[in-house]
Design an enzyme around this catalytic site. Sequence first.
Site, PDB file in Angstrom:
ATOM      1  N   ARG A 104       0.850  -1.189   0.000  1.00 22.75           N
ATOM      2  CA  ARG A 104       0.000   0.000   0.000  1.00 22.75           C
ATOM      3  C   ARG A 104       0.878   1.228   0.000  1.00 22.75           C
ATOM      4  NH1 ARG A 104      -4.848   0.514   4.268  1.00 22.75           N
ATOM      5  NH2 ARG A 104      -3.146   1.297   5.537  1.00 22.75           N
ATOM      6  N   THR A 108      -1.197   7.465  -0.815  1.00 23.06           N
ATOM      7  CA  THR A 108      -2.506   7.299  -1.481  1.00 23.06           C
ATOM      8  C   THR A 108      -3.310   6.143  -0.888  1.00 23.06           C
ATOM      9  OG1 THR A 108      -1.628   5.736  -3.082  1.00 23.06           O
ATOM     10  CG2 THR A 108      -1.483   8.075  -3.668  1.00 23.06           C
ATOM     11  N   ASP A 200       0.329  -2.907  12.067  1.00 25.97           N
ATOM     12  CA  ASP A 200       0.827  -3.295  10.740  1.00 25.97           C
ATOM     13  C   ASP A 200       1.217  -4.775  10.772  1.00 25.97           C
ATOM     14  OD1 ASP A 200       2.460  -1.677   8.145  1.00 25.97           O
ATOM     15  OD2 ASP A 200       2.725  -3.824   8.535  1.00 25.97           O
ATOM     16  N   ASP A 203       4.803  -5.749   9.507  1.00 21.71           N
ATOM     17  CA  ASP A 203       5.851  -5.342  10.453  1.00 21.71           C
ATOM     18  C   ASP A 203       5.846  -6.226  11.687  1.00 21.71           C
ATOM     19  OD1 ASP A 203       6.886  -3.340   8.888  1.00 21.71           O
ATOM     20  OD2 ASP A 203       5.702  -1.749   9.813  1.00 21.71           O
TER      21      ASP A 203
HETATM   22  C1  PRP Z   1      -1.108  -4.666   4.352  1.00 19.15           C
HETATM   23  C2  PRP Z   1      -1.908  -5.946   4.435  1.00 19.15           C
HETATM   24  C3  PRP Z   1      -2.707  -5.894   3.171  1.00 19.15           C
HETATM   25  C4  PRP Z   1      -2.982  -4.437   2.991  1.00 19.15           C
HETATM   26  C5  PRP Z   1      -4.394  -4.156   3.430  1.00 19.15           C
HETATM   27  O1  PRP Z   1      -0.025  -4.804   3.530  1.00 19.15           O
HETATM   28  O2  PRP Z   1      -1.118  -7.096   4.567  1.00 19.15           O
HETATM   29  O3  PRP Z   1      -2.020  -6.428   2.046  1.00 19.15           O
HETATM   30  O4  PRP Z   1      -2.071  -3.730   3.850  1.00 19.15           O
HETATM   31  O5  PRP Z   1      -4.755  -2.865   3.172  1.00 19.15           O
HETATM   32  P1  PRP Z   1      -5.878  -2.489   2.099  1.00 19.15           P
HETATM   33  O6  PRP Z   1      -7.036  -3.388   2.342  1.00 19.15           O
HETATM   34  O7  PRP Z   1      -6.171  -1.055   2.443  1.00 19.15           O
HETATM   35  O8  PRP Z   1      -5.306  -2.634   0.726  1.00 19.15           O
HETATM   36  P2  PRP Z   1       1.042  -3.617   3.280  1.00 19.15           P
HETATM   37  O9  PRP Z   1       0.568  -2.739   2.182  1.00 19.15           O
HETATM   38  O10 PRP Z   1       1.324  -2.950   4.602  1.00 19.15           O
HETATM   39  O11 PRP Z   1       2.291  -4.368   2.700  1.00 19.15           O
HETATM   40  P3  PRP Z   1       3.321  -5.358   3.438  1.00 19.15           P
HETATM   41  O12 PRP Z   1       2.558  -6.620   3.778  1.00 19.15           O
HETATM   42  O13 PRP Z   1       4.353  -5.595   2.404  1.00 19.15           O
HETATM   43  O14 PRP Z   1       3.832  -4.666   4.681  1.00 19.15           O
HETATM   44  N1  URA Z   2      -2.467  -3.032   6.813  1.00 16.70           N
HETATM   45  C1  URA Z   2      -2.147  -3.492   8.048  1.00 16.70           C
HETATM   46  O1  URA Z   2      -1.178  -4.255   8.190  1.00 16.70           O
HETATM   47  N2  URA Z   2      -2.891  -3.104   9.082  1.00 16.70           N
HETATM   48  C2  URA Z   2      -3.948  -2.286   8.948  1.00 16.70           C
HETATM   49  O2  URA Z   2      -4.616  -1.969   9.964  1.00 16.70           O
HETATM   50  C3  URA Z   2      -4.269  -1.807   7.667  1.00 16.70           C
HETATM   51  C4  URA Z   2      -3.515  -2.207   6.615  1.00 16.70           C
END
Ligand code: PRP
Ligand code: URA
Length: 209
Positions: A104, A108, A200, A203
């Site tokens: 994400r 945005t 997150d 993380d």
């Molecule tokens: C997180 C999560 C989803 C997304 C959800 O990933 O694991 O993929 O956010 O958010 P959304 O429904 O608003 O799209 P992130 O973008 O943080 O990536 P990462 O797993 O690589 O940290």
């Molecule tokens: N992605 C995450 O990992 N946590 C949230 O709460 C939203 C998006």
Amino acid sequence: MGKVVITNHPLIQHKLTLLRDKNTGSKEFRALVQEIAMLMCYEATRDLPLQEVEIETPVAMAKTKVISGKTLAFVPILRAGTGMLGGVLELVPSAKVGHIGMYRDPETVKPVPYYCKLPSDISQREVIVLDPMLATGGSAIDAITQIKTYNPKSIKFMGIIAAPEGLEALTTAHPDVDVYCAALDEKLNEHSYIVPGLGDAGDRIFGTK
Ligand code: PRP
Ligand code: URA
């Protein structure tokens, strides 16, 4: 319209409480994500097709059932979805695994795709997409749109925590997709994080913050 199933089994709810706790460290967090995914997979595979076979027990011949056909492909969304993979593969070790890379954009909050590798026979399989967090729904919607271009037999989405906004967006964009979540939380905050959520997920799984 696809099903929306909130898998509120007591074992799942208990583990989810531990997962949400900010004092839970990465080692325990990873184990809990896998355990919850395994329990949810039991529910998400309830309608897999069966076929009858005949086998011989030590006592008699028996007509009994096995899962029919090539069955499943799991597709975790990178990164956090991979945290669920060990749990579901414990239950279905013969499943194939695809990966979709997506993050994400922090400004945005739109998903940015960066990787896609799916099993070559995906058109003969039922796909279960894995991602613990369904926040705005953008990542799940885009991942499923990509997977649909390969014509799998069906697609389900398995998350752990959903926001109402993400659930609404996903079921509107993909009304044919069944959605399994362990909890439907209150809302998104101003950064599009789920409230109360668990922070997150990527993380916390990988210890990157
Ligand atoms: C997180 C999560 C989803 C997304 C959800 O990933 O694991 O993929 O956010 O958010 P959304 O429904 O608003 O799209 P992130 O973008 O943080 O990536 P990462 O797993 O690589 O940290
Ligand atoms: N992605 C995450 O990992 N946590 C949230 O709460 C939203 C998006």
